[in-house]
Design a protein around this motif. Structure first.
Motif, mmCIF file in Angstrom:
data_model
loop_
_atom_site.group_PDB
_atom_site.id
_atom_site.type_symbol
_atom_site.label_atom_id
_atom_site.label_comp_id
_atom_site.label_asym_id
_atom_site.label_seq_id
_atom_site.Cartn_x
_atom_site.Cartn_y
_atom_site.Cartn_z
ATOM 1 N N VAL A 128 -13.529 -7.219 -1.145
ATOM 2 C CA VAL A 128 -12.134 -7.015 -0.780
ATOM 3 C C VAL A 128 -12.006 -5.634 -0.148
ATOM 4 C CG1 VAL A 128 -9.818 -6.614 -1.703
ATOM 5 C CG2 VAL A 128 -11.148 -8.577 -2.476
ATOM 6 N N GLU A 129 -11.466 -5.580 1.065
ATOM 7 C CA GLU A 129 -11.260 -4.321 1.774
ATOM 8 C C GLU A 129 -9.768 -4.167 2.061
ATOM 9 O OE1 GLU A 129 -13.640 -3.938 5.253
ATOM 10 O OE2 GLU A 129 -15.536 -3.887 4.152
ATOM 11 N N ILE A 130 -9.125 -3.262 1.347
ATOM 12 C CA ILE A 130 -7.685 -3.061 1.469
ATOM 13 C C ILE A 130 -7.418 -1.838 2.326
ATOM 14 C CG2 ILE A 130 -5.537 -2.660 0.215
ATOM 15 C CD1 ILE A 130 -7.047 -3.815 -2.272
ATOM 16 N N ASP A 131 -6.754 -2.040 3.455
ATOM 17 C CA ASP A 131 -6.351 -0.934 4.318
ATOM 18 C C ASP A 131 -5.060 -0.363 3.738
ATOM 19 O OD1 ASP A 131 -5.637 0.850 6.254
ATOM 20 O OD2 ASP A 131 -5.896 -0.540 7.935
ATOM 21 N N LEU A 132 -5.128 0.821 3.148
ATOM 22 C CA LEU A 132 -3.962 1.401 2.490
ATOM 23 C C LEU A 132 -2.873 1.787 3.475
ATOM 24 C CD1 LEU A 132 -5.662 3.509 -0.311
ATOM 25 C CD2 LEU A 132 -4.561 1.278 -0.496
ATOM 26 N N ALA A 133 -3.185 1.792 4.764
ATOM 27 C CA ALA A 133 -2.147 2.022 5.772
ATOM 28 C C ALA A 133 -1.126 0.888 5.761
ATOM 29 C CB ALA A 133 -2.777 2.152 7.154
ATOM 30 N N ASP A 134 -1.498 -0.273 5.207
ATOM 31 C CA ASP A 134 -0.560 -1.389 5.082
ATOM 32 C C ASP A 134 0.553 -1.078 4.089
ATOM 33 O OD1 ASP A 134 -2.171 -2.719 6.840
ATOM 34 O OD2 ASP A 134 -2.974 -4.148 5.374
ATOM 35 N N PHE A 135 0.328 -0.097 3.225
ATOM 36 C CA PHE A 135 1.289 0.229 2.168
ATOM 37 C C PHE A 135 1.871 1.629 2.291
ATOM 38 C CE2 PHE A 135 -1.689 -2.936 0.682
ATOM 39 C CZ PHE A 135 -0.852 -3.897 0.153
ATOM 40 N N SER A 136 1.343 2.439 3.211
ATOM 41 C CA SER A 136 1.815 3.807 3.366
ATOM 42 C C SER A 136 1.745 4.221 4.825
ATOM 43 C CB SER A 136 0.979 4.767 2.508
ATOM 44 O OG SER A 136 1.309 6.115 2.795
ATOM 45 N N SER A 137 2.886 4.574 5.390
ATOM 46 C CA SER A 137 2.925 4.966 6.798
ATOM 47 C C SER A 137 2.238 6.306 7.034
ATOM 48 C CB SER A 137 4.380 5.042 7.277
ATOM 49 O OG SER A 137 5.114 5.995 6.507
ATOM 50 N N THR A 138 2.062 7.093 5.966
ATOM 51 C CA THR A 138 1.434 8.409 6.119
ATOM 52 C C THR A 138 -0.050 8.384 5.794
ATOM 53 O OG1 THR A 138 1.984 9.026 3.835
ATOM 54 C CG2 THR A 138 3.599 9.561 5.537
ATOM 55 N N ASN A 139 -0.567 7.235 5.324
ATOM 56 C CA ASN A 139 -1.983 7.150 4.989
ATOM 57 C C ASN A 139 -2.801 6.941 6.254
ATOM 58 O OD1 ASN A 139 -4.540 5.416 3.981
ATOM 59 N ND2 ASN A 139 -3.833 6.772 2.373
ATOM 60 N N ASP A 140 -3.902 7.652 6.346
ATOM 61 C CA ASP A 140 -4.708 7.638 7.564
ATOM 62 C C ASP A 140 -5.793 6.575 7.506
ATOM 63 O OD1 ASP A 140 -5.559 8.354 10.064
ATOM 64 O OD2 ASP A 140 -6.821 10.012 9.372
ATOM 65 N N GLY A 141 -5.403 5.349 7.181
ATOM 66 C CA GLY A 141 -6.324 4.225 7.259
ATOM 67 C C GLY A 141 -7.444 4.240 6.245
ATOM 68 N N ASN A 142 -7.213 4.828 5.045
ATOM 69 C CA ASN A 142 -8.237 4.760 4.005
ATOM 70 C C ASN A 142 -8.460 3.321 3.581
ATOM 71 O OD1 ASN A 142 -8.905 7.478 3.695
ATOM 72 N ND2 ASN A 142 -7.141 7.855 2.374
ATOM 73 N N LEU A 143 -9.728 2.940 3.431
ATOM 74 C CA LEU A 143 -10.069 1.612 2.944
ATOM 75 C C LEU A 143 -10.441 1.690 1.467
ATOM 76 C CD1 LEU A 143 -12.276 -0.017 5.734
ATOM 77 C CD2 LEU A 143 -9.927 -0.585 5.129
ATOM 78 N N LEU A 144 -9.845 0.819 0.664
ATOM 79 C CA LEU A 144 -10.208 0.683 -0.736
ATOM 80 C C LEU A 144 -11.018 -0.596 -0.872
ATOM 81 C CD1 LEU A 144 -10.077 1.363 -3.732
ATOM 82 C CD2 LEU A 144 -7.834 0.257 -3.824
ATOM 83 N N LYS A 145 -12.258 -0.467 -1.339
ATOM 84 C CA LYS A 145 -13.152 -1.613 -1.441
ATOM 85 C C LYS A 145 -13.318 -2.034 -2.898
ATOM 86 C CE LYS A 145 -15.779 -0.215 2.661
ATOM 87 N NZ LYS A 145 -17.116 0.112 3.204
ATOM 88 N N LEU A 146 -13.361 -3.347 -3.124
ATOM 89 C CA LEU A 146 -13.498 -3.899 -4.466
ATOM 90 C C LEU A 146 -14.539 -5.007 -4.457
ATOM 91 C CD1 LEU A 146 -9.686 -4.345 -5.216
ATOM 92 C CD2 LEU A 146 -11.116 -2.406 -5.918
#
Length: 255
Positions: free
Chosen positions: A79-97
């Motif tokens: 699972v690769e979650i692009d945190l930019a989907d949840f925060s307009s100020t996040n610089d595209g950090n990916l959270l992997k699970l």
């Protein structure tokens, strides 16, 4: 725990309420051509006399790799979650699970609700994720700017799974533990994504600490809101925000 799936033939909310009242834990939904399914885990799977759904599969062993595919962010075994989907100020950090016995892969509305609220509440805060499962909210909090973040869970397998996810994201694995002296952490945000029954037990241990901070809570059905507020909110607690998705709610509370 046994894993089971049910075909809904009334409304999602009615089927979900019935199944959770019969002991379903960690429910998730799947949209397929034949309609909406609900899956979850039981000590004893109900097999008949259901008013809103019908059992279509049950298994004793859980295929964790298969469960991961229910996440909208599933990609080639991870699972690769692009945190930019949840925060307009996040610089595209990916959270992997990776797959495993700790829950939280964004396949369920309550986890989605929690993650939608995180960017506005965790920056520069100490975060305590109670019932952390696979560590998704703990790790996301750090990537979204939390000062510190710790995940607490009573299940050894969940903690081991969370540590694997921390390493996968180049974050410290020692964020996760069975207990934490949270009374020593000031300016904190408490994350609680559990069923109402589980939360009752959690709040029994939290109330004596005189929490001073924010509590972001989900795992509640919409029709459980008043019961939750009546049980937990006193003059020391203020409801700040409410979100809703597919019959589930999250609440942001100032303590």
């Amino acid at each position: 725990m046994k894993h089971a799936q049910f075909q809904i033939f009334t409304t999602y909310e009615d089927a979900l309420h019935e199944l959770t009242s019969l002991g379903m834990e960690h429910p998730y939904s799947i949209e397929e051509q034949e309609g909406l399914l609900i899956g979850g885990f039981f000590e004893t799977v109900p097999t008949r006399d259901l008013q809103n759904s019908i059992l279509i599969s049950a298994q004793d062993e859980i295929d964790w790799d298969e469960q991961l595919t229910f996440s909208p962010y599933y990609k080639e075994g991870v699972v690769e979650i692009d945190l930019a989907d949840f925060s307009s100020t996040n610089d595209g950090n990916l959270l992997k699970l990776v797959a495993g016995p700790g829950f939280g892969d964004l396949s369920h509305p309550t986890t989605q609700l929690m993650l939608e609220s995180l960017p506005d509440v965790v920056e520069s805060k100490n975060v305590i994720d109670i019932g952390c499962g696979n560590g998704i909210l703990t790790l996301a909090s750090l990537l979204l700017g939390a000062k510190t973040a710790y995940g607490i869970d009573i299940e050894d397998e969940a903690l081991e799974h969370a540590e694997k996810n921390a390493k996968l994201n180049d974050l410290p694995p020692k964020l996760f533990r069975k207990s934490l002296n949270i009374s020593e952490l000031d300016d904190s945000v408490y994350l609680i994504n559990m069923t109402l029954h589980e939360q009752i037990e959690v709040y029994k241990s939290l109330k004596p600490l005189n929490i001073n901070g924010l509590i972001l809570v989900s795992g509640l059905l919409k029709d459980q809101k008043e019961s939750f507020l009546d049980h937990f909110l006193t003059s020391n607690y203020t409801l700040i925000e409410e979100r809703e998705k597919m019959g589930w709610i999250s609440l942001l509370i100032q303590a």
